[in-house]
Design a protein around this motif. Structure first.
Motif, PDB file in Angstrom:
ATOM      1  N   ARG A  84      -3.495  18.542  -7.577  1.00  0.00           N
ATOM      2  CA  ARG A  84      -3.862  17.168  -7.258  1.00  0.00           C
ATOM      3  C   ARG A  84      -2.725  16.204  -7.618  1.00  0.00           C
ATOM      4  O   ARG A  84      -2.373  15.323  -6.851  1.00  0.00           O
ATOM      5  N   PHE A  85      -2.129  16.427  -8.776  1.00  0.00           N
ATOM      6  CA  PHE A  85      -1.024  15.563  -9.208  1.00  0.00           C
ATOM      7  C   PHE A  85       0.140  15.647  -8.221  1.00  0.00           C
ATOM      8  O   PHE A  85       0.717  14.645  -7.817  1.00  0.00           O
ATOM      9  N   ALA A  86       0.477  16.886  -7.834  1.00  0.00           N
ATOM     10  CA  ALA A  86       1.593  17.076  -6.904  1.00  0.00           C
ATOM     11  C   ALA A  86       1.296  16.396  -5.567  1.00  0.00           C
ATOM     12  O   ALA A  86       2.159  15.726  -5.001  1.00  0.00           O
ATOM     13  N   ASN A  87       0.066  16.534  -5.083  1.00  0.00           N
ATOM     14  CA  ASN A  87      -0.284  15.930  -3.792  1.00  0.00           C
ATOM     15  C   ASN A  87      -0.214  14.409  -3.832  1.00  0.00           C
ATOM     16  O   ASN A  87       0.297  13.773  -2.911  1.00  0.00           O
ATOM     17  N   ILE A  88      -0.737  13.829  -4.901  1.00  0.00           N
ATOM     18  CA  ILE A  88      -0.761  12.363  -4.972  1.00  0.00           C
ATOM     19  C   ILE A  88       0.649  11.811  -5.206  1.00  0.00           C
ATOM     20  O   ILE A  88       0.995  10.753  -4.706  1.00  0.00           O
ATOM     21  N   SER A  89       1.478  12.578  -5.920  1.00  0.00           N
ATOM     22  CA  SER A  89       2.864  12.138  -6.125  1.00  0.00           C
ATOM     23  C   SER A  89       3.598  12.003  -4.806  1.00  0.00           C
ATOM     24  O   SER A  89       4.537  11.232  -4.680  1.00  0.00           O
ATOM     25  N   ASP A  90       3.185  12.786  -3.831  1.00  0.00           N
ATOM     26  CA  ASP A  90       3.845  12.781  -2.524  1.00  0.00           C
ATOM     27  C   ASP A  90       3.373  11.668  -1.594  1.00  0.00           C
ATOM     28  O   ASP A  90       3.951  11.477  -0.527  1.00  0.00           O
ATOM     29  N   LEU A  91       2.307  10.980  -1.963  1.00  0.00           N
ATOM     30  CA  LEU A  91       1.780   9.940  -1.068  1.00  0.00           C
ATOM     31  C   LEU A  91       2.684   8.715  -1.027  1.00  0.00           C
ATOM     32  O   LEU A  91       3.407   8.432  -1.987  1.00  0.00           O
ATOM     33  N   LEU A  92       2.611   7.999   0.053  1.00  0.00           N
ATOM     34  CA  LEU A  92       3.309   6.720   0.205  1.00  0.00           C
ATOM     35  C   LEU A  92       2.251   5.633   0.388  1.00  0.00           C
ATOM     36  O   LEU A  92       1.138   5.937   0.829  1.00  0.00           O
ATOM     37  N   PRO A  93       2.609   4.368   0.099  1.00  0.00           N
ATOM     38  CA  PRO A  93       1.615   3.298   0.234  1.00  0.00           C
ATOM     39  C   PRO A  93       0.933   3.287   1.607  1.00  0.00           C
ATOM     40  O   PRO A  93      -0.267   3.034   1.702  1.00  0.00           O
ATOM     41  N   GLU A  94       1.691   3.604   2.661  1.00  0.00           N
ATOM     42  CA  GLU A  94       1.076   3.546   3.997  1.00  0.00           C
ATOM     43  C   GLU A  94       0.084   4.683   4.258  1.00  0.00           C
ATOM     44  O   GLU A  94      -0.622   4.686   5.252  1.00  0.00           O
ATOM     45  N   ASP A  95       0.041   5.661   3.358  1.00  0.00           N
ATOM     46  CA  ASP A  95      -0.930   6.750   3.511  1.00  0.00           C
ATOM     47  C   ASP A  95      -2.322   6.367   3.005  1.00  0.00           C
ATOM     48  O   ASP A  95      -3.296   7.083   3.247  1.00  0.00           O
ATOM     49  N   LEU A  96      -2.404   5.280   2.256  1.00  0.00           N
ATOM     50  CA  LEU A  96      -3.698   4.916   1.661  1.00  0.00           C
ATOM     51  C   LEU A  96      -4.698   4.583   2.752  1.00  0.00           C
ATOM     52  O   LEU A  96      -4.359   3.988   3.763  1.00  0.00           O
ATOM     53  N   GLN A  97      -5.941   4.974   2.484  1.00  0.00           N
ATOM     54  CA  GLN A  97      -7.011   4.619   3.420  1.00  0.00           C
ATOM     55  C   GLN A  97      -7.855   3.567   2.744  1.00  0.00           C
ATOM     56  O   GLN A  97      -8.877   3.871   2.128  1.00  0.00           O
ATOM     57  N   LYS A  98      -7.382   2.331   2.863  1.00  0.00           N
ATOM     58  CA  LYS A  98      -8.033   1.251   2.135  1.00  0.00           C
ATOM     59  C   LYS A  98      -9.233   0.719   2.896  1.00  0.00           C
ATOM     60  O   LYS A  98      -9.192   0.596   4.123  1.00  0.00           O
ATOM     61  N   LYS A  99     -10.271   0.428   2.131  1.00  0.00           N
ATOM     62  CA  LYS A  99     -11.391  -0.310   2.701  1.00  0.00           C
ATOM     63  C   LYS A  99     -12.123  -1.031   1.578  1.00  0.00           C
ATOM     64  O   LYS A  99     -11.724  -0.919   0.423  1.00  0.00           O
ATOM     65  N   GLU A 100     -13.159  -1.756   1.929  1.00  0.00           N
ATOM     66  CA  GLU A 100     -13.909  -2.484   0.899  1.00  0.00           C
ATOM     67  C   GLU A 100     -14.713  -1.485   0.069  1.00  0.00           C
ATOM     68  O   GLU A 100     -15.444  -0.661   0.619  1.00  0.00           O
ATOM     69  N   ILE A 101     -14.559  -1.583  -1.227  1.00  0.00           N
ATOM     70  CA  ILE A 101     -15.255  -0.657  -2.123  1.00  0.00           C
ATOM     71  C   ILE A 101     -16.164  -1.470  -3.032  1.00  0.00           C
ATOM     72  O   ILE A 101     -15.730  -2.433  -3.660  1.00  0.00           O
ATOM     73  N   ASN A 102     -17.427  -1.065  -3.094  1.00  0.00           N
ATOM     74  CA  ASN A 102     -18.357  -1.725  -4.003  1.00  0.00           C
ATOM     75  C   ASN A 102     -18.073  -1.242  -5.431  1.00  0.00           C
ATOM     76  O   ASN A 102     -18.199  -0.056  -5.739  1.00  0.00           O
ATOM     77  N   VAL A 103     -17.680  -2.170  -6.281  1.00  0.00           N
ATOM     78  CA  VAL A 103     -17.185  -1.793  -7.605  1.00  0.00           C
ATOM     79  C   VAL A 103     -18.308  -1.226  -8.487  1.00  0.00           C
ATOM     80  O   VAL A 103     -18.135  -0.200  -9.155  1.00  0.00           O
ATOM     81  N   ARG A 104     -19.455  -1.871  -8.471  1.00  0.00           N
ATOM     82  CA  ARG A 104     -20.543  -1.376  -9.312  1.00  0.00           C
ATOM     83  C   ARG A 104     -20.931   0.058  -8.926  1.00  0.00           C
ATOM     84  O   ARG A 104     -21.165   0.913  -9.772  1.00  0.00           O
ATOM     85  N   LYS A 105     -20.955   0.303  -7.626  1.00  0.00           N
ATOM     86  CA  LYS A 105     -21.351   1.621  -7.138  1.00  0.00           C
ATOM     87  C   LYS A 105     -20.343   2.688  -7.599  1.00  0.00           C
ATOM     88  O   LYS A 105     -20.735   3.747  -8.091  1.00  0.00           O
ATOM     89  N   ILE A 106     -19.068   2.388  -7.480  1.00  0.00           N
ATOM     90  CA  ILE A 106     -18.060   3.386  -7.852  1.00  0.00           C
ATOM     91  C   ILE A 106     -18.058   3.589  -9.380  1.00  0.00           C
ATOM     92  O   ILE A 106     -17.912   4.709  -9.877  1.00  0.00           O
ATOM     93  N   PHE A 107     -18.293   2.504 -10.134  1.00  0.00           N
ATOM     94  CA  PHE A 107     -18.415   2.627 -11.597  1.00  0.00           C
ATOM     95  C   PHE A 107     -19.535   3.610 -11.957  1.00  0.00           C
ATOM     96  O   PHE A 107     -19.362   4.490 -12.789  1.00  0.00           O
ATOM     97  N   SER A 108     -20.693   3.436 -11.313  1.00  0.00           N
ATOM     98  CA  SER A 108     -21.811   4.281 -11.745  1.00  0.00           C
ATOM     99  C   SER A 108     -21.655   5.710 -11.231  1.00  0.00           C
ATOM    100  O   SER A 108     -21.983   6.659 -11.935  1.00  0.00           O
ATOM    101  N   GLU A 109     -21.079   5.876 -10.037  1.00  0.00           N
ATOM    102  CA  GLU A 109     -20.838   7.242  -9.538  1.00  0.00           C
ATOM    103  C   GLU A 109     -19.885   8.003 -10.457  1.00  0.00           C
ATOM    104  O   GLU A 109     -20.147   9.140 -10.849  1.00  0.00           O
TER     105      GLU A 109
END
Ligand SMILES: Nc1ncnc2c1ncn2[C@@H]1O[C@H](COP(=O)(O)OP(=O)(O)O)[C@@H](O)[C@H]1O
Ligand SMILES: [Mg+2]
Length: 261
Positions: A84-109
């Motif tokens: 996982r570390f190796a894979n994420i080290s290889d990512l570039l900013p344009e690879d991100l799949q950004k969208k709106e994330i509900n913060v409370r939901k991700i905290f509790s998950e």
């Protein structure tokens, strides 16, 4: 993780990134090579244990097999983290799949996922009554707070923080607080604990790859020392950063700072 792999890049610009890329590739290669023999060790030991008939093996052999299986599983988890570390080290900013994330939901998950993983909440003690006592988790965030981020990566980052908050904590009553606030136009997601704390001389180093504070007194050091380096990488990819406040013996607050979109 498949999604992350799919997007893996090999950067070639500049000496620095070439060196990093080579190191990352070694990590990735080594971890894949280790996976095959390990799956044989884990698979066979599990099957033998499952098919065991009463009296067929000595107690010693059973115990040995159980240990082989348990340690093998732990090693698998460690290797998955390397991959996982190796894979994420290889990512570039344009690879991100950004969208709106509900913060409370991700905290509790994230917090319930970390707490369910049983070995992370086993406290080293001869007193079994304090084993597996779930930490007390407090989440402070409005129901509709959203940030713009890559949800999979944000989960990984928060999991690393919550995992640390639980593991580097010797209290019987572990307290975890996940909270959100806005500061100077930035979105801040923070994880606070009442754990062992980090001494000043280590604070600058905990984000370095493979760095672990070696005088941690419970002897529970597992892992690679890659968690916070990974979180830092994830925050850099988002154009954000990470800050630490800690008091030795009292607790730690680690904050993820996201720029507003
Ligand atoms: N919440 C925390 N409380 C106390 N120490 C921490 C905390 N988070 C991280 N640390 C220290 O920072 C080191 C690096 O953390 P990390 O990169 O996640 O690696 P790992 O968890 O694999 O040891 C840990 O080994 C620990 O000593
Ligand atoms: Mg960690």
């Amino acid at each position: 993780m498949e999604e992350i792999k799919k997007h893996a890049h090999h950067t070639t610009a500049g000496d620095n990134s070439l060196a990093k890329d080579a190191a990352t590739r070694v990590l990735s290669l080594v971890s894949h090579k280790l996976k095959t023999p390990l799956s044989i060790i884990n698979g066979y030991s599990e099957t033998i244990l499952a098919e065991l008939k009463p009296g067929e093996m000595s107690n010693f052999s059973i115990k040995a097999l159980e240990d082989i299986n348990k340690q093998g599983e732990k090693l698998s988890i460690l290797i998955d983290k390397l991959v996982r570390f190796a894979n994420i080290s290889d990512l570039l900013p344009e690879d991100l799949q950004k969208k709106e994330i509900n913060v409370r939901k991700i905290f509790s998950e994230v917090s319930s996922k970390c707490i369910l993983r049983d070995d992370s909440i086993t406290i080293t003690s001869s007193d079994n009554t304090i084993r597996d006592r779930a930490p007390n988790v407090e989440i402070k965030c409005d129901n509709d707070t959203k940030i713009y981020a890559d949800g999979a990566l944000l989960s990984i980052a928060l999991e690393e923080l919550v995992d640390n908050a639980i593991r580097f904590n010797n209290n019987v009553n572990k307290k975890l607080r996940l909270f959100y606030y806005e500061d100077q136009g930035k979105d801040i997601l923070a994880v606070a604990d009442n754990g062992v704390g980090i001494r000043e001389q280590h604070i600058g180093k905990i984000f370095h790859k493979f760095y672990q504070v070696d005088d941690f007194f419970t002897g529970q050091i597992e892992g690679w020392g890659l968690g916070l380096a990974l979180v830092k990488r994830i925050m850099n990819l988002h154009g954000g950063n990470i800050t630490v406040r800690s008091q030795y013996g009292v607790g730690t607050i680690i904050s993820l700072v996201f720029p507003k979109q």
